[in-house]
Design an enzyme around this catalytic site. Sequence first.
Site, mmCIF file in Angstrom:
data_model
loop_
_atom_site.group_PDB
_atom_site.id
_atom_site.type_symbol
_atom_site.label_atom_id
_atom_site.label_comp_id
_atom_site.label_asym_id
_atom_site.label_seq_id
_atom_site.Cartn_x
_atom_site.Cartn_y
_atom_site.Cartn_z
ATOM 1 N N ASP A 1 0.840 -1.203 0.000
ATOM 2 C CA ASP A 1 0.000 0.000 0.000
ATOM 3 C C ASP A 1 0.874 1.253 0.000
ATOM 4 O OD1 ASP A 1 -2.680 0.548 -0.056
ATOM 5 O OD2 ASP A 1 -3.033 0.147 2.073
ATOM 6 N N LYS B 1 -0.504 -0.526 -4.281
ATOM 7 C CA LYS B 1 -1.917 -0.117 -4.293
ATOM 8 C C LYS B 1 -1.986 1.332 -3.876
ATOM 9 C CE LYS B 1 -5.014 -1.329 -0.917
ATOM 10 N NZ LYS B 1 -5.421 0.005 -0.427
ATOM 11 N N GLU C 1 -4.970 4.673 -3.184
ATOM 12 C CA GLU C 1 -6.381 5.027 -3.082
ATOM 13 C C GLU C 1 -6.749 6.138 -4.070
ATOM 14 O OE1 GLU C 1 -7.400 6.013 0.977
ATOM 15 O OE2 GLU C 1 -6.788 4.040 1.725
ATOM 16 N N GLU D 1 -14.313 -0.705 -1.479
ATOM 17 C CA GLU D 1 -14.499 -0.787 -0.021
ATOM 18 C C GLU D 1 -15.775 -0.064 0.412
ATOM 19 O OE1 GLU D 1 -11.062 0.048 2.370
ATOM 20 O OE2 GLU D 1 -12.218 -0.007 4.238
HETATM 21 O O1 KIV Z 1 -4.955 -1.215 4.252
HETATM 22 C C1 KIV Z 1 -5.737 -2.145 4.020
HETATM 23 O O2 KIV Z 1 -5.756 -3.173 4.701
HETATM 24 C C2 KIV Z 1 -6.650 -1.979 2.896
HETATM 25 C C3 KIV Z 1 -7.756 -2.964 2.772
HETATM 26 C C4 KIV Z 1 -8.803 -2.662 3.751
HETATM 27 C C5 KIV Z 1 -8.271 -3.025 1.376
HETATM 28 O O3 KIV Z 1 -6.513 -1.069 2.148
#
Ligand code: KIV
Length: 280
Positions: A84, A114, A116, A183
């Site tokens: 992330d 990933k 957002e 989400e």
């Molecule tokens: O940080 C995380 O765990 C997420 C999930 C909730 C998709 O982004």
Amino acid sequence: MARVTPDQIRQMKTHAERIPMLTAYDYATAKILDTAGLPMLLVGDSMGMVMLGYDSTLPVTLDDIIRHTQAVVRGSSHALVVADLPFGAFQVSPEETMRHAVRVMKEAQPQAVKLEGGTRSAPAIRALTAAGIPVMGHVGMTPQSVNVFGGFKVQGKTESAARALLADVAALEEAGVFAVVLELVPAELARLVTERTSIPTIGIGAGPGCDGEVQVLHDILGLFPDFTPRHTKRYAELGTAIHEAASSYMREVRERAFPTAEQSSKLDPAVLEALRKKGQ
Ligand code: KIV
């Protein structure tokens, strides 16, 4: 066994094969989840809440993500590991996003990142995918915008919000993401999005109509004591199991029932005798 690739994740949608995904933040659990056969592991910024005790994901740093992703990559050999990008790592400009994503890819070596946001994040995502970095999108309730939403609330409930979400996913598809997290969106909307896009949708609080599902590991294992989100399901009660194990341990240490000879090593009696001799 080789790692799962973004293309294989796309093919799972084509073949109507469901895509399970869980978060992982450390070597030991990554190894267990990888052995169980999870095709994708997410080193999510949810670590800020479930591992580090913050009340949101906002304080998580790029260094936090890199350190934990390194551990998850070391603990896995099959799963596609997604790291992330934390709050602040991709909001400033596509150039800065590229610098941060390149740092993650070089130092932690996940297979994808990933980030957002839909339409607003598309230019940065386009730059990453053009540079050969696989990207997973994330729309709906994006936790890094919790202060805009006023809490972890379901998104896309009005016609205009639902149309905006459809447009966000189309923009992400155009930008080249290989999958997208939906989400906290109504189940009917998630199903519609899933039907309209060629990229796999990975739901969390988005109903059963997505191509896959992601959950926070601590939620499904009963390891996060502060609250249990409505969208989760407990598959184990590890919090209770740890509590009971810690209580047994304390009792046995206090009662001198642990450790015993079984967990100890022996000193040669001659050495002991020599040490006991007067004056030594
Ligand atoms: O940080 C995380 O765990 C997420 C999930 C909730 C998709 O982004």
